[in-house]
Design an enzyme around this catalytic site. Structure first.
Site, PDB file in Angstrom:
ATOM      1  N   ALA A 199       2.697   7.030   4.441  1.00 47.61           N
ATOM      2  CA  ALA A 199       3.505   5.833   4.686  1.00 47.61           C
ATOM      3  C   ALA A 199       3.299   4.813   3.577  1.00 47.61           C
ATOM      4  CB  ALA A 199       3.108   5.219   6.026  1.00 47.61           C
ATOM      5  N   ASN A 214      -9.897   0.778   8.449  1.00 50.20           N
ATOM      6  CA  ASN A 214      -8.766   0.398   9.303  1.00 50.20           C
ATOM      7  C   ASN A 214      -9.045  -0.886  10.083  1.00 50.20           C
ATOM      8  OD1 ASN A 214      -6.789   2.257   8.579  1.00 50.20           O
ATOM      9  ND2 ASN A 214      -7.643   3.848   9.904  1.00 50.20           N
ATOM     10  N   SER A 255       0.843  -1.184   0.000  1.00 55.15           N
ATOM     11  CA  SER A 255       0.000   0.000   0.000  1.00 55.15           C
ATOM     12  C   SER A 255       0.883   1.241   0.000  1.00 55.15           C
ATOM     13  CB  SER A 255      -0.890  -0.022   1.247  1.00 55.15           C
ATOM     14  OG  SER A 255      -1.304   1.276   1.581  1.00 55.15           O
ATOM     15  N   LYS A 273       6.229  -0.934   7.550  1.00 53.91           N
ATOM     16  CA  LYS A 273       5.575   0.360   7.290  1.00 53.91           C
ATOM     17  C   LYS A 273       6.636   1.442   7.380  1.00 53.91           C
ATOM     18  CE  LYS A 273       1.505   3.078   8.678  1.00 53.91           C
ATOM     19  NZ  LYS A 273       0.262   3.079   9.491  1.00 53.91           N
ATOM     20  N   GLY A 288       0.314   4.888   0.801  1.00 57.11           N
ATOM     21  CA  GLY A 288      -0.560   5.951   1.306  1.00 57.11           C
ATOM     22  C   GLY A 288       0.123   7.298   1.185  1.00 57.11           C
ATOM     23  N   LYS A 289      -0.558   8.308   1.717  1.00 61.23           N
ATOM     24  CA  LYS A 289      -0.031   9.658   1.623  1.00 61.23           C
ATOM     25  C   LYS A 289       1.206   9.832   2.499  1.00 61.23           C
ATOM     26  CE  LYS A 289      -2.842  12.845   2.746  1.00 61.23           C
ATOM     27  NZ  LYS A 289      -3.866  13.842   2.990  1.00 61.23           N
ATOM     28  N   ASP A 343      -9.106   6.637  14.794  1.00 64.01           N
ATOM     29  CA  ASP A 343      -9.344   6.623  13.339  1.00 64.01           C
ATOM     30  C   ASP A 343     -10.002   5.306  12.954  1.00 64.01           C
ATOM     31  OD1 ASP A 343      -9.389   7.524  10.707  1.00 64.01           O
ATOM     32  OD2 ASP A 343      -7.343   6.901  10.275  1.00 64.01           O
ATOM     33  N   GLU A 379       3.601  -8.049  12.100  1.00 66.58           N
ATOM     34  CA  GLU A 379       3.039  -9.244  11.472  1.00 66.58           C
ATOM     35  C   GLU A 379       2.354  -8.880  10.156  1.00 66.58           C
ATOM     36  OE1 GLU A 379      -0.045 -10.762  13.998  1.00 66.58           O
ATOM     37  OE2 GLU A 379      -0.713 -12.231  12.520  1.00 66.58           O
ATOM     38  N   ASP A 381      -3.552   0.358  11.804  1.00 65.48           N
ATOM     39  CA  ASP A 381      -3.349   1.809  11.675  1.00 65.48           C
ATOM     40  C   ASP A 381      -3.598   2.531  12.998  1.00 65.48           C
ATOM     41  OD1 ASP A 381      -2.670   4.074  10.332  1.00 65.48           O
ATOM     42  OD2 ASP A 381      -4.425   4.130   9.019  1.00 65.48           O
TER      43      ASP A 381
HETATM   44  N1  LIG Z   1       0.199  -5.598   8.990  1.00 64.94           N
HETATM   45  C1  LIG Z   1      -0.286  -5.511   7.764  1.00 64.94           C
HETATM   46  N2  LIG Z   1      -0.287  -6.583   6.933  1.00 64.94           N
HETATM   47  C2  LIG Z   1      -0.771  -6.482   5.677  1.00 64.94           C
HETATM   48  N3  LIG Z   1      -1.274  -5.358   5.140  1.00 64.94           N
HETATM   49  C3  LIG Z   1      -1.312  -4.256   5.913  1.00 64.94           C
HETATM   50  C4  LIG Z   1      -0.813  -4.274   7.253  1.00 64.94           C
HETATM   51  N4  LIG Z   1      -0.982  -3.036   7.779  1.00 64.94           N
HETATM   52  C5  LIG Z   1      -1.552  -2.299   6.819  1.00 64.94           C
HETATM   53  N5  LIG Z   1      -1.761  -3.010   5.689  1.00 64.94           N
HETATM   54  C6  LIG Z   1      -2.348  -2.528   4.422  1.00 64.94           C
HETATM   55  O1  LIG Z   1      -1.807  -1.258   4.130  1.00 64.94           O
HETATM   56  C7  LIG Z   1      -2.849  -0.262   4.111  1.00 64.94           C
HETATM   57  C8  LIG Z   1      -2.338   1.020   4.755  1.00 64.94           C
HETATM   58  O2  LIG Z   1      -1.955   0.781   6.093  1.00 64.94           O
HETATM   59  P1  LIG Z   1      -2.375   1.757   7.267  1.00 64.94           P
HETATM   60  O3  LIG Z   1      -1.634   1.309   8.490  1.00 64.94           O
HETATM   61  O4  LIG Z   1      -3.860   1.835   7.347  1.00 64.94           O
HETATM   62  O5  LIG Z   1      -1.723   3.124   6.801  1.00 64.94           O
HETATM   63  P2  LIG Z   1      -2.328   4.478   6.225  1.00 64.94           P
HETATM   64  O6  LIG Z   1      -3.829   4.375   6.191  1.00 64.94           O
HETATM   65  O7  LIG Z   1      -1.861   5.494   7.213  1.00 64.94           O
HETATM   66  O8  LIG Z   1      -1.700   4.617   4.881  1.00 64.94           O
HETATM   67  C9  LIG Z   1      -4.010  -0.878   4.844  1.00 64.94           C
HETATM   68  O9  LIG Z   1      -5.232  -0.376   4.375  1.00 64.94           O
HETATM   69  C10 LIG Z   1      -3.862  -2.347   4.534  1.00 64.94           C
HETATM   70  O10 LIG Z   1      -4.434  -2.628   3.267  1.00 64.94           O
HETATM   71 MG   LIG Z   2      -5.294   3.322   7.187  1.00 68.77          MG
END
Ligand SMILES: Nc1ncnc2c1ncn2[C@@H]1O[C@H](COP(=O)(O)OP(=O)(O)O)[C@@H](O)[C@H]1O
Ligand SMILES: [Mg+2]
Length: 210
Positions: A11, A147, A6, A27, A8-9, A142, A96, A159
């Site tokens: 991370a 999430n 993923s 992350k 994101g903005k 959040d 994990e 998250d």
């Molecule tokens: N531990 C994880 N294992 C697998 N995929 C993850 C994990 N954590 C997050 N993701 C994926 O990455 C996306 C973004 O992570 P997130 O922690 O929600 O960060 P943000 O929303 O701040 O970009 C999540 O929507 C999910 O799809």
């Molecule tokens: Mg998120």
């Protein structure tokens, strides 16, 4: 390190393997915009674990990763299903991997389930909210269908960087917002019966608003 899961903005999440060959999620925080700094400050200021932070953005992000790691540990330790936290180093968090063979599990937002399945998931989330408030003494801040992942038919809360302790002056405001999001999603999108707002707030905190 393998593929990006993923982007994101603020991370990016990567699929990687540790030395034992187990899947992990990495992350990495990258953003250094003024907007990000403004948005994370409201969750750090007021949390006694993060006193004495300077306005230095680089330092702020290092604190932010530490905060996410500590929040994950606190939640994990009281029995909330979150990705198991492994390490936090500088702007990098290792946890994990929620999924199989590099394919992440779907978000609650991305699945369509039966009524019985939704009821079960709703009840588990309510249980986790109780543990979060009463045992971990945290508010997610959040929480929504974006999430929460669904893995092995179990909800996994993700998250948690912005989660705050109960002493935070906005903790109750964030909790109310989380509860409203959960009720809205399960009523309007999943189409199941839920607690009323006041009832759920009381169920979680043991007290009534007003
Ligand atoms: N531990 C994880 N294992 C697998 N995929 C993850 C994990 N954590 C997050 N993701 C994926 O990455 C996306 C973004 O992570 P997130 O922690 O929600 O960060 P943000 O929303 O701040 O970009 C999540 O929507 C999910 O799809
Ligand atoms: Mg998120």
């Amino acid at each position: 390190m393998y593929g990006v899961v993923s982007a994101g903005k603020e991370a990016r999440i990567y699929w990687a393997k540790n030395k034992k060959g187990e899947d992990v999620a990495v992350k990495i925080y990258l953003t250094t915009t003024a907007e990000f700094r403004k948005s994370i400050k409201q969750y750090i200021i007021g949390d006694p674990r993060f006193e004495n932070i300077s306005g230095d953005l680089r330092k702020l992000i290092l604190k932010w990763v530490q905060k996410e790691f500590k929040n994950l540990k606190r939640m994990y330790n009281v029995g909330i299903r979150v990705p198991k936290p492994y390490y936090a180093y500088r702007n990098i968090l290792v946890m994990e991997f929620i999924g199989e063979n590099g394919i992440r599990a779907p978000l609650l937002k991305e699945v369509r389930l039966t009524e019985e399945e939704y009821v079960e998931i709703y009840e588990k989330i309510v249980h986790y909210l109780k543990l979060m408030y009463n045992k971990a003494k945290l508010v997610h801040a959040d929480l929504s269908e974006y999430n929460i992942m669904l893995y092995d038919e179990e909800p996994v809360i993700i998250d948690v960087s912005q989660a705050v302790t109960l002493e935070h002056p906005m903790a109750m405001y964030f909790l109310i917002r989380d509860i409203k999001n959960i009720i809205r999603y399960f009523r309007e999108e999943a189409g199941i019966e839920t607690h009323g707002f006041d009832e759920l707030l009381e169920e979680i905190t043991g007290r009534r608003l007003k």
